[in-house]
Design a protein around this motif. Sequence first.
Motif, short mmCIF file in Angstrom:
data_model
loop_
_atom_site.label_atom_id
_atom_site.label_comp_id
_atom_site.label_asym_id
_atom_site.label_seq_id
_atom_site.Cartn_x
_atom_site.Cartn_y
_atom_site.Cartn_z
N GLU A 95 0.83 -1.20 0.00
CA GLU A 95 0.00 0.00 0.00
C GLU A 95 0.87 1.25 0.00
N SER A 96 0.31 2.32 -0.54
CA SER A 96 0.97 3.63 -0.52
C SER A 96 -0.09 4.71 -0.61
N GLY A 97 0.33 5.94 -0.36
CA GLY A 97 -0.58 7.07 -0.53
C GLY A 97 -1.14 7.65 0.75
N GLY A 98 -0.83 7.03 1.86
CA GLY A 98 -1.31 7.57 3.12
C GLY A 98 -0.61 8.86 3.49
N GLY A 99 -1.11 9.51 4.54
CA GLY A 99 -0.49 10.75 4.99
C GLY A 99 -1.39 11.51 5.91
N LEU A 100 -1.03 12.75 6.14
CA LEU A 100 -1.78 13.64 7.02
C LEU A 100 -2.59 14.61 6.16
N VAL A 101 -3.85 14.74 6.45
CA VAL A 101 -4.73 15.62 5.69
C VAL A 101 -5.71 16.27 6.64
N GLN A 102 -6.16 17.46 6.29
CA GLN A 102 -7.15 18.13 7.11
C GLN A 102 -8.54 17.58 6.82
N ALA A 103 -9.41 17.70 7.79
CA ALA A 103 -10.80 17.28 7.61
C ALA A 103 -11.39 17.96 6.37
N GLY A 104 -12.12 17.18 5.59
CA GLY A 104 -12.68 17.68 4.35
C GLY A 104 -11.80 17.45 3.15
N GLY A 105 -10.57 17.05 3.39
CA GLY A 105 -9.63 16.82 2.30
C GLY A 105 -9.77 15.45 1.68
N ALA A 113 -6.34 -6.15 0.93
CA ALA A 113 -6.35 -7.60 1.10
C ALA A 113 -6.85 -8.25 -0.19
N ALA A 114 -6.41 -9.46 -0.39
CA ALA A 114 -6.78 -10.22 -1.59
C ALA A 114 -7.48 -11.51 -1.23
N ASP A 115 -8.47 -11.84 -2.03
CA ASP A 115 -9.17 -13.12 -1.91
C ASP A 115 -8.99 -13.82 -3.26
N PRO A 116 -8.00 -14.68 -3.37
CA PRO A 116 -7.69 -15.28 -4.68
C PRO A 116 -8.75 -16.26 -5.20
N ASP A 117 -9.44 -16.94 -4.29
CA ASP A 117 -10.30 -18.02 -4.75
C ASP A 117 -11.58 -18.14 -3.95
N ASP A 118 -12.10 -17.00 -3.50
CA ASP A 118 -13.36 -16.97 -2.74
C ASP A 118 -13.26 -17.76 -1.44
N SER A 119 -12.08 -17.88 -0.89
CA SER A 119 -11.92 -18.61 0.36
C SER A 119 -11.63 -17.69 1.53
N GLY A 120 -11.63 -16.39 1.26
CA GLY A 120 -11.38 -15.45 2.34
C GLY A 120 -10.20 -14.55 2.03
N TRP A 121 -9.98 -13.57 2.91
CA TRP A 121 -8.91 -12.59 2.72
C TRP A 121 -7.61 -13.20 3.22
N THR A 122 -6.91 -13.84 2.32
CA THR A 122 -5.74 -14.61 2.71
C THR A 122 -4.42 -13.85 2.61
N ASP A 123 -4.41 -12.78 1.83
CA ASP A 123 -3.17 -12.03 1.62
C ASP A 123 -3.40 -10.58 2.00
N TRP A 124 -2.43 -10.03 2.74
CA TRP A 124 -2.57 -8.67 3.28
C TRP A 124 -1.31 -7.86 3.02
N GLY A 125 -1.51 -6.56 2.85
CA GLY A 125 -0.38 -5.66 2.78
C GLY A 125 0.05 -5.25 4.18
N GLN A 126 1.06 -4.40 4.23
CA GLN A 126 1.61 -3.97 5.52
C GLN A 126 0.88 -2.77 6.10
N GLY A 127 0.06 -2.13 5.29
CA GLY A 127 -0.73 -1.00 5.75
C GLY A 127 -0.09 0.35 5.47
N THR A 128 -0.93 1.37 5.39
CA THR A 128 -0.48 2.74 5.22
C THR A 128 -1.31 3.63 6.15
N GLN A 129 -0.63 4.53 6.84
CA GLN A 129 -1.29 5.36 7.85
C GLN A 129 -2.01 6.54 7.20
N VAL A 130 -3.24 6.74 7.60
CA VAL A 130 -4.01 7.92 7.20
C VAL A 130 -4.40 8.65 8.48
N THR A 131 -4.04 9.92 8.55
CA THR A 131 -4.38 10.74 9.71
C THR A 131 -5.13 11.97 9.23
#
Length: 118
Positions: free
Chosen positions: A6-16, A97-115
């Motif tokens: 994941e990418s693109g997270g950051g700090l933003v003001q309300a309404g942004g 998250a990815a669900d490759p074969d309708d068996s559930g969310w088996t693959d996850w990214g490391q996350g990106t912070q949004v504030t």
Amino acid sequence: QVQLVESGGGLVQAGGSLRLSCAASGRTFSSYTMAWFRQAPGKEREFVGRISWSGISTYLARSVKGRFTISRDNAKNTVYLQMNSLKPEDTAVYYCAADPDDSGWTDWGQGTQVTVSS
């Protein structure tokens, strides 16, 4: 297994706005259902939205519907989360998250912070 970044997270003001990206490895990305989740401090991970392999079908949680949009570009192996009219309560770590074969969310990214500041 698919690797997600994941990418693109950051700090933003309300309404942004922010646009998150999730880049995936793997030649079969275009067949995966993809989703976004978020987790705020002290809270459980929350489902945000999902998108079908084709991109035709999407579903967004009530808390973000009308403000967030989920999309994907299979040629770029990337899924997006466009977030508009952000609120302080949207502050969280956002995960794809990815669900490759309708068996559930088996693959996850490391996350990106949004504030979102008030």
